[in-house]
Design an enzyme around this catalytic site. Structure first.
Site, PDB file in Angstrom:
ATOM      1  N   LYS A  24      79.100  -0.111  21.895  1.00  0.00           N
ATOM      2  CA  LYS A  24      77.891  -0.931  22.120  1.00  0.00           C
ATOM      3  C   LYS A  24      77.349  -1.336  20.758  1.00  0.00           C
ATOM      4  O   LYS A  24      77.152  -0.484  19.892  1.00  0.00           O
ATOM      5  CB  LYS A  24      76.855  -0.095  22.888  1.00  0.00           C
ATOM      6  CG  LYS A  24      75.482  -0.691  22.949  1.00  0.00           C
ATOM      7  CD  LYS A  24      74.379   0.319  22.603  1.00  0.00           C
ATOM      8  CE  LYS A  24      74.451   0.758  21.164  1.00  0.00           C
ATOM      9  NZ  LYS A  24      73.272   1.450  20.618  1.00  0.00           N
ATOM     10  N   SER A 112      76.680   7.487  24.850  1.00  0.00           N
ATOM     11  CA  SER A 112      76.038   6.757  25.952  1.00  0.00           C
ATOM     12  C   SER A 112      77.066   5.960  26.750  1.00  0.00           C
ATOM     13  O   SER A 112      77.016   5.902  27.986  1.00  0.00           O
ATOM     14  CB  SER A 112      74.995   5.776  25.424  1.00  0.00           C
ATOM     15  OG  SER A 112      74.066   6.428  24.614  1.00  0.00           O
ATOM     16  N   SER A 113      77.980   5.316  26.053  1.00  0.00           N
ATOM     17  CA  SER A 113      78.979   4.491  26.739  1.00  0.00           C
ATOM     18  C   SER A 113      79.948   5.379  27.528  1.00  0.00           C
ATOM     19  O   SER A 113      80.368   5.016  28.634  1.00  0.00           O
ATOM     20  CB  SER A 113      79.723   3.630  25.712  1.00  0.00           C
ATOM     21  OG  SER A 113      80.440   2.614  26.359  1.00  0.00           O
ATOM     22  N   ASP A 134      69.944   4.449  25.896  1.00  0.00           N
ATOM     23  CA  ASP A 134      71.028   3.467  25.746  1.00  0.00           C
ATOM     24  C   ASP A 134      71.970   3.431  26.940  1.00  0.00           C
ATOM     25  O   ASP A 134      72.839   2.570  27.011  1.00  0.00           O
ATOM     26  CB  ASP A 134      71.881   3.837  24.523  1.00  0.00           C
ATOM     27  CG  ASP A 134      71.349   3.206  23.258  1.00  0.00           C
ATOM     28  OD1 ASP A 134      70.473   2.334  23.357  1.00  0.00           O
ATOM     29  OD2 ASP A 134      71.832   3.590  22.182  1.00  0.00           O
TER      30      ASP A 134
HETATM   31  O1  C5P Z   1      67.099   8.431  24.749  1.00  0.00           O
HETATM   32  P1  C5P Z   1      67.880   8.991  23.611  1.00  0.00           P
HETATM   33  O2  C5P Z   1      68.268  10.418  23.819  1.00  0.00           O
HETATM   34  O3  C5P Z   1      69.019   8.141  23.205  1.00  0.00           O
HETATM   35  O4  C5P Z   1      66.877   8.956  22.390  1.00  0.00           O
HETATM   36  C1  C5P Z   1      66.992   9.795  21.277  1.00  0.00           C
HETATM   37  C2  C5P Z   1      65.678   9.844  20.562  1.00  0.00           C
HETATM   38  O5  C5P Z   1      65.403   8.570  19.989  1.00  0.00           O
HETATM   39  C3  C5P Z   1      64.490  10.133  21.448  1.00  0.00           C
HETATM   40  O6  C5P Z   1      64.281  11.512  21.584  1.00  0.00           O
HETATM   41  C4  C5P Z   1      63.357   9.470  20.683  1.00  0.00           C
HETATM   42  O7  C5P Z   1      62.948  10.298  19.607  1.00  0.00           O
HETATM   43  C5  C5P Z   1      64.027   8.258  20.067  1.00  0.00           C
HETATM   44  N1  C5P Z   1      63.858   7.042  20.878  1.00  0.00           N
HETATM   45  C6  C5P Z   1      62.625   6.398  20.859  1.00  0.00           C
HETATM   46  N2  C5P Z   1      62.459   5.257  21.585  1.00  0.00           N
HETATM   47  C7  C5P Z   1      63.469   4.741  22.315  1.00  0.00           C
HETATM   48  C8  C5P Z   1      64.720   5.386  22.342  1.00  0.00           C
HETATM   49  C9  C5P Z   1      64.875   6.537  21.609  1.00  0.00           C
HETATM   50  O8  C5P Z   1      61.695   6.834  20.189  1.00  0.00           O
HETATM   51  N3  C5P Z   1      63.266   3.639  23.009  1.00  0.00           N
END
Ligand code: C5P
Length: 281
Positions: A24, A112-113, A134
């Protein structure tokens, strides 16, 4: 009872499934706000590459994961892996063989993918956000504008032409939460509307990845990658994907992109360098 609850008729429909988990790429990533819970509001143009990981799923009584391939080292084969969590979320059991070709934690959606590929294969796509911001955009694996914290996925109003790219990962891992924390301005301008007839790459060059400077501050080698890609002949655009550390350069033809990939590899044989096509779907 003729079959156990774990090996229900649901499983017998999927004896062996092969799934592709494309890289991605965030062609742009605008941070436009922050929610009260700390998550950031994004607007991102996301495309998918013709390089990625491959998974084979064979239904069975219990869940097992085997990771192999050039980037298998250090990838957990248990619940810590998003692939495992995706299978659990979908209520699926069996053996998953994951062939890792993408560097993990590199801003190109490796985990994620992979998780999205599992949900696509066995069902449960509606729960994608529970596995990470993601994952929803990776479910369709098609060019899209991602917004909200990642849960809103919409097609692009005007299709992009397929893009010829070189992806470069210098082998450093930057933790996504740290990159978001280092971003000082949380309310930045959104993606601009393009005008009919505009050259897609010229328009894209005016967009941004707001996480690029914070990531470069945490891992200065990203700046080196950006500079090296930017100095390549005939490069049209250079940017970081996601929260890094993978960066991409865009070129007008596959031949120029392949030559550029060779140039980068010659100078940095220890970096991951791939020429590929973005946004075919
Ligand atoms: O959702 P994911 O586990 O990929 O996100 C990792 C970290 O990135 C989250 O814990 C957060 O600190 C940050 N994040 C964020 N805003 C987003 C996506 C991710 O602050 N939209």
């Amino acid at each position: 009872m003729s079959c156990s609850t774990k090996r229900g008729p649901r499983h017998s429909r999927w004896p062996m499934i092969k799934a592709f988990a494309p890289a991605k790429i965030n062609l742009s990533l605008h941070v436009v706000g922050q929610r009260a819970d700390g998550y950031h509001l994004l607007e991102s143009l996301v495309v998918f590459a013709d390089v990625g990981d491959t998974l084979w799923l064979t239904a069975g009584d219990s869940l097992a994961l085997t990771v192999e391939g050039p980037f298998a080292e250090g990838v957990p084969e248990d619940r810590r892996n998003l692939v495992w969590q995706a299978a659990e979320l979908a209520g699926w059991t069996g053996h998953i063989r994951l062939e890792k070709h993408l560097p993990h934690g590199g801003g190109i959606g490796g985990g994620s993918s992979d998780a999205a590929a599992v949900l696509r294969a066995v069902g449960g796509a509606d729960q994608a956000l529970a596995l990470g911001a993601d994952v929803p955009v990776c479910i369709a694996a098609r060019t899209a504008i991602m917004s909200g914290i990642g849960e809103v996925v919409a097609p692009l109003a005007r299709p992009l032409p397929p893009l010829h790219a070189v992806l470069v990962n210098p082998g450093v891992h930057v933790a996504t939460p740290d990159v978001f924390k280092s971003l000082t301005c949380k309310e930045n301008p959104p993606i601009e509307d393009g005008t009919e007839g505009d050259d897609a790459l010229d328009w894209l060059a005016c967009q941004r990845n707001d996480l690029q400077i914070p990531a470069m501050t945490l891992a200065p080698v990203i700046g080196q990658v950006i500079a090296l890609l930017g100095a390549l002949p005939e490069v049209r655009l250079v940017r970081m994907s996601g929260s890094g550390s993978t960066c991409f350069g865009l070129f007008d033809t596959p031949e120029v992109a392949q030559r550029a990939a060779c140039d980068v590899l010659e100078q940095h044989p220890d970096w991951w360098v791939k020429s590929c096509m973005l946004g075919r779907a």
